[in-house]
Design an enzyme around this catalytic site. Structure first.
Site, PDB file in Angstrom:
ATOM      1  N   GLY A   1     -11.344  -4.894  -0.071  1.00  0.00           N
ATOM      2  CA  GLY A   1     -11.892  -5.309  -1.371  1.00  0.00           C
ATOM      3  C   GLY A   1     -10.799  -5.852  -2.282  1.00  0.00           C
TER       4      GLY A   1
ATOM      5  N   ASN B   1       0.775   3.961   2.188  1.00  0.00           N
ATOM      6  CA  ASN B   1       0.915   4.817   3.378  1.00  0.00           C
ATOM      7  C   ASN B   1       2.266   4.700   4.078  1.00  0.00           C
ATOM      8  OD1 ASN B   1       0.214   2.235   4.183  1.00  0.00           O
ATOM      9  ND2 ASN B   1      -1.021   2.923   5.906  1.00  0.00           N
TER      10      ASN B   1
ATOM     11  N   CYS C   1      -3.647   2.129   8.930  1.00  0.00           N
ATOM     12  CA  CYS C   1      -4.668   1.074   8.930  1.00  0.00           C
ATOM     13  C   CYS C   1      -5.253   0.803  10.301  1.00  0.00           C
ATOM     14  CB  CYS C   1      -4.083  -0.197   8.349  1.00  0.00           C
ATOM     15  SG  CYS C   1      -2.553  -0.676   9.165  1.00  0.00           S
TER      16      CYS C   1
ATOM     17  N   LYS D   1     -11.332 -11.109  11.520  1.00  0.00           N
ATOM     18  CA  LYS D   1     -12.454 -10.930  10.589  1.00  0.00           C
ATOM     19  C   LYS D   1     -11.952 -10.466   9.202  1.00  0.00           C
ATOM     20  CE  LYS D   1     -15.021  -8.744  14.003  1.00  0.00           C
ATOM     21  NZ  LYS D   1     -16.233  -8.119  14.557  1.00  0.00           N
TER      22      LYS D   1
ATOM     23  N   ALA E   1       0.858  -1.190   0.000  1.00  0.00           N
ATOM     24  CA  ALA E   1       0.000   0.000   0.000  1.00  0.00           C
ATOM     25  C   ALA E   1       0.895   1.241   0.000  1.00  0.00           C
ATOM     26  CB  ALA E   1      -0.901  -0.017   1.229  1.00  0.00           C
TER      27      ALA E   1
ATOM     28  N   GLU F   1       1.610   1.994  -6.855  1.00  0.00           N
ATOM     29  CA  GLU F   1       1.965   2.876  -7.979  1.00  0.00           C
ATOM     30  C   GLU F   1       1.987   4.341  -7.548  1.00  0.00           C
ATOM     31  OE1 GLU F   1      -0.582   0.937  -7.559  1.00  0.00           O
ATOM     32  OE2 GLU F   1      -2.462   1.778  -8.296  1.00  0.00           O
TER      33      GLU F   1
ATOM     34  N   GLU G   1       2.128 -10.256  10.422  1.00  0.00           N
ATOM     35  CA  GLU G   1       3.463  -9.775  10.118  1.00  0.00           C
ATOM     36  C   GLU G   1       4.175  -9.538  11.444  1.00  0.00           C
ATOM     37  OE1 GLU G   1       2.935  -6.491   7.215  1.00  0.00           O
ATOM     38  OE2 GLU G   1       3.657  -7.946   5.742  1.00  0.00           O
TER      39      GLU G   1
HETATM   40  P1  NAD Z   1      -5.234  -0.864  -2.486  1.00  0.00           P
HETATM   41  O1  NAD Z   1      -5.923  -2.112  -2.080  1.00  0.00           O
HETATM   42  O2  NAD Z   1      -5.916   0.066  -3.392  1.00  0.00           O
HETATM   43  O3  NAD Z   1      -3.842  -1.194  -3.186  1.00  0.00           O
HETATM   44  C1  NAD Z   1      -2.850  -1.966  -2.532  1.00  0.00           C
HETATM   45  C2  NAD Z   1      -1.934  -2.579  -3.571  1.00  0.00           C
HETATM   46  O4  NAD Z   1      -2.645  -3.542  -4.334  1.00  0.00           O
HETATM   47  C3  NAD Z   1      -1.348  -1.586  -4.573  1.00  0.00           C
HETATM   48  O5  NAD Z   1       0.001  -1.928  -4.778  1.00  0.00           O
HETATM   49  C4  NAD Z   1      -2.181  -1.846  -5.821  1.00  0.00           C
HETATM   50  O6  NAD Z   1      -1.507  -1.536  -7.008  1.00  0.00           O
HETATM   51  C5  NAD Z   1      -2.413  -3.332  -5.721  1.00  0.00           C
HETATM   52  N1  NAD Z   1      -3.593  -3.853  -6.421  1.00  0.00           N
HETATM   53  C6  NAD Z   1      -4.738  -3.198  -6.729  1.00  0.00           C
HETATM   54  N2  NAD Z   1      -5.608  -4.041  -7.313  1.00  0.00           N
HETATM   55  C7  NAD Z   1      -5.007  -5.257  -7.363  1.00  0.00           C
HETATM   56  C8  NAD Z   1      -5.405  -6.548  -7.848  1.00  0.00           C
HETATM   57  N3  NAD Z   1      -6.604  -6.759  -8.379  1.00  0.00           N
HETATM   58  N4  NAD Z   1      -4.533  -7.573  -7.741  1.00  0.00           N
HETATM   59  C9  NAD Z   1      -3.325  -7.392  -7.159  1.00  0.00           C
HETATM   60  N5  NAD Z   1      -2.884  -6.198  -6.701  1.00  0.00           N
HETATM   61  C10 NAD Z   1      -3.722  -5.143  -6.796  1.00  0.00           C
HETATM   62  O7  NAD Z   1      -4.828  -0.153  -1.101  1.00  0.00           O
HETATM   63  P2  NAD Z   1      -4.152   1.281  -0.926  1.00  0.00           P
HETATM   64  O8  NAD Z   1      -5.169   2.307  -1.266  1.00  0.00           O
HETATM   65  O9  NAD Z   1      -2.833   1.279  -1.588  1.00  0.00           O
HETATM   66  O10 NAD Z   1      -3.863   1.303   0.647  1.00  0.00           O
HETATM   67  C11 NAD Z   1      -4.788   1.707   1.618  1.00  0.00           C
HETATM   68  C12 NAD Z   1      -5.402   0.495   2.273  1.00  0.00           C
HETATM   69  O11 NAD Z   1      -4.379  -0.336   2.821  1.00  0.00           O
HETATM   70  C13 NAD Z   1      -6.288   0.844   3.453  1.00  0.00           C
HETATM   71  O12 NAD Z   1      -7.458   0.071   3.391  1.00  0.00           O
HETATM   72  C14 NAD Z   1      -5.462   0.441   4.661  1.00  0.00           C
HETATM   73  O13 NAD Z   1      -6.209   0.144   5.805  1.00  0.00           O
HETATM   74  C15 NAD Z   1      -4.700  -0.721   4.143  1.00  0.00           C
HETATM   75  N6  NAD Z   1      -3.482  -0.961   4.911  1.00  0.00           N
HETATM   76  C16 NAD Z   1      -3.428  -2.032   5.761  1.00  0.00           C
HETATM   77  C17 NAD Z   1      -2.293  -2.263   6.536  1.00  0.00           C
HETATM   78  C18 NAD Z   1      -2.211  -3.421   7.497  1.00  0.00           C
HETATM   79  O14 NAD Z   1      -1.112  -3.756   7.925  1.00  0.00           O
HETATM   80  N7  NAD Z   1      -3.315  -4.058   7.872  1.00  0.00           N
HETATM   81  C19 NAD Z   1      -1.195  -1.403   6.418  1.00  0.00           C
HETATM   82  C20 NAD Z   1      -1.281  -0.330   5.532  1.00  0.00           C
HETATM   83  C21 NAD Z   1      -2.431  -0.120   4.779  1.00  0.00           C
END
Ligand code: NAD
Length: 491
Positions: free
Chosen positions: A233, A155, A286, A458, A153, A181, A465
């Site tokens: 999602g 952040n 997150c 959930k 992601a 990206e 990690e």
């Molecule tokens: P995102 O799901 O839009 O994208 C995450 C990554 O997935 C990106 O590298 C994107 O290019 C890739 N991606 C998108 N569609 C894909 C597909 N169909 N197949 C494979 N890869 C795909 O998330 P984001 O907007 O980059 O990040 C924000 C989200 O991340 C928030 O929901 C946040 O809570 C979560 N997050 C969770 C944690 C955790 O440790 N639980 C940590 C940081 C962020």
């Protein structure tokens, strides 16, 4: 006459070097604090993808044949380089993400380096088991999985790359990493550092792009595991795709975490936690405690202190200014999404205690800022209370008794994190044990040391990690039975 400066172009990092793509396709990366394109990145086209997977397979054969002590020594060298280059790397994170320098300078690189150091230390201590079965015996070997994929992601781009590569590499795997990206540069710098430290070519390759490159990784038959960080999602799509080749998955997804403030809590401390858990990294964390449940008798005290500290102590502006403690949101789209949520909150009857609008600070007038926002008069059914906003938007909810607040806190399909503030030690543990969340804090919020496993209940995730168990998740157990007697055969 104004001169236009062409932004630099970064290529993919494959087999120890930058590799040009053949399609010529690039994407822009924007500094969220200025709205300007700061560089471009080549998309990993088919030629890069093929080179990356072949390189990872050959990197894996070299790396997995090394002893854990040898791998550990090399990874510790990478840790040293990360720490030496802290400021250079932190600046990249500030320009890519819009987060304040005062955070990146002491958190992003250091928490990444800590995790690689932790797993480098653990790797040589990983042992199998041995047991006698009559005169025969068996033993087990912890073997690496092979070529793994990491998808990040935006952040905490460098930290996520470190949190995935640390255990993956320590256990002897190769990792193909795709950063978001929106924030692709930190991972390239990490790849350079691994090579400089002596990690063999191909063990850590960086492939760049968006959905299509992610999908290529999740569907590839020669990739054994996907560790994903992103939205719920997207996580579902990644898992569905990974199922087609029965890949192992780790899912680090979103949250809507509760913070419970009881009437005996140190209110100043609880306000600090609520502000940290909503405004740090301008709310793009997150684990954020975006649902703050406050017991009725301390509600006035809590909200007054929260309002005055939010209005007096938060400085939005150029994130590189070390006095700034609220940065810009990742993109114009995301800023609009957060503002839309705020409007929905108002439409559904919540009241703004403070904030609620876009900001245009003097030092960064074109950045994607949103004021730190606190809603009161919230109810559990409101959209702002139910959905992850991923911006600096806090909802305050009032509660009367313990059982009621636990049920309300758990009434969500998400379960990433939770916090409790109380001075009653028995209540603290009793309540935390009933909250359905994977990462919990008592009289603290947000701390995430390398030693502590993190991950969601959930829909917030699968697997963990950090912590000892994560190393196991990058290995598979081979059982070896050794016959000591003659085979007892009926044939
Ligand atoms: P995102 O799901 O839009 O994208 C995450 C990554 O997935 C990106 O590298 C994107 O290019 C890739 N991606 C998108 N569609 C894909 C597909 N169909 N197949 C494979 N890869 C795909 O998330 P984001 O907007 O980059 O990040 C924000 C989200 O991340 C928030 O929901 C946040 O809570 C979560 N997050 C969770 C944690 C955790 O440790 N639980 C940590 C940081 C962020």
């Amino acid at each position: 006459m104004a001169t236009s400066v062409t932004p630099p172009i970064y290529q993919n990092f494959v087999h120890g070097r930058y590799l040009a793509n053949q399609s010529g396709e690039c994407f822009d990366v924007t500094n969220p604090a200025t709205g300007e394109v700061i560089y471009q990145v080549e998309v990993a086209d088919e030629s890069v993808q093929e080179a990356a997977i072949n390189s990872a397979k050959s990197g894996f054969s070299v790396w997995s044949a090394m002893t854990p002590i040898e791998r550990s020594r090399i990874l510790l060298k990478a840790v040293e380089l990360l720490r030496t280059r802290n400021d250079e790397l932190a600046k990249i994170e500030v320009l890519d993400t819009g987060k304040p320098w005062q955070e990146a300078e002491c958190v992003d690189v250091q928490t990444g380096a800590d995790v690689i150091e932790y797993f480098a230390g653990l790797a040589p201590a990983q042992v199998g088991q041995q047991q006698m079965v009559g005169n025969d015996f068996y033993y087990t070997r912890k073997e690496p999985l092979g070529v793994c994929a990491g998808i990040g992601a935006w952040n905490y781009p460098l930290q996520i790359a470190c949190w995935k590569s640390g255990p993956a590499l320590a256990a002897g795997n190769a990792l193909l990493f795709k950063p978001s990206e929106e924030t692709p540069l930190g991972a390239l710098k990490l790849a350079e550092i691994f090579i400089e430290a002596g990690v063999p070519e191909g063990v850590f390759n960086v492939v760049q792009g968006a959905v299509e490159v992610g999908q290529w990784l999740t569907a590839h038959p020669e990739i054994e595991k996907v560790s994903f960080t992103g939205e719920v999602g997207t996580g579902k799509k990644v898992m569905a795709s990974a199922a087609s080749t029965l890949k192992d998955v780790t899912m680090e997804l979103g949250g809507k975490s509760p913070l419970l403030v009881f009437n005996d809590a140190d209110i100043t401390e609880a306000v600090s936690a609520a502000m940290l858990g909503n405004f740090y990294t301008q709310g793009e964390v997150c684990t954020n405690c975006t649902r703050v449940f406050v017991q009725r008798d301390v509600y006035d005290q809590f909200t007054q202190e929260l309002k005055s500290r939010t209005e007096q102590n938060i400085i939005a502006g150029d994130p590189l200014d070390p006095t700034v403690n609220l940065g810009a949101l990742i993109s114009a789209n995301h800023q609009q999404l957060v503002l839309d949520y705020i409007q929905t909150g108002l439409n559904q009857g919540a009241t703004l205690l403070t904030g609620g609008e876009a900001l245009s600070p003097e030092s960064a007038p074109n950045g994607y800022f949103v004021a730190p926002t606190v809603f009161v008069d919230c109810t559990d059914e409101m959209t702002i209370v139910k959905e992850e906003i991923f911006g600096p938007v806090m909802s305050i909810l009032v509660f009367d008794d313990e059982a009621q607040v636990i049920a309300r806190a758990n009434d969500t399909h998400l379960g990433l994190a939770a916090g409790v503030f109380t001075k009653d030690i028995q209540r603290a543990h009793r309540v935390i044990h009933q909250l359905k969340a994977g990462i919990c804090w008592i009289n603290a919020y947000g701390n995430s040391p390398a030693e502590m496993p993190v991950g969601g209940y959930k829909h917030s995730g699968i697997g963990r990690e950090n912590g000892v168990e994560t190393l196991d998740n990058y290995t598979q157990t081979k059982s070896v039975y050794v016959g000591m007697d003659k085979i007892d055969s009926p044939f």
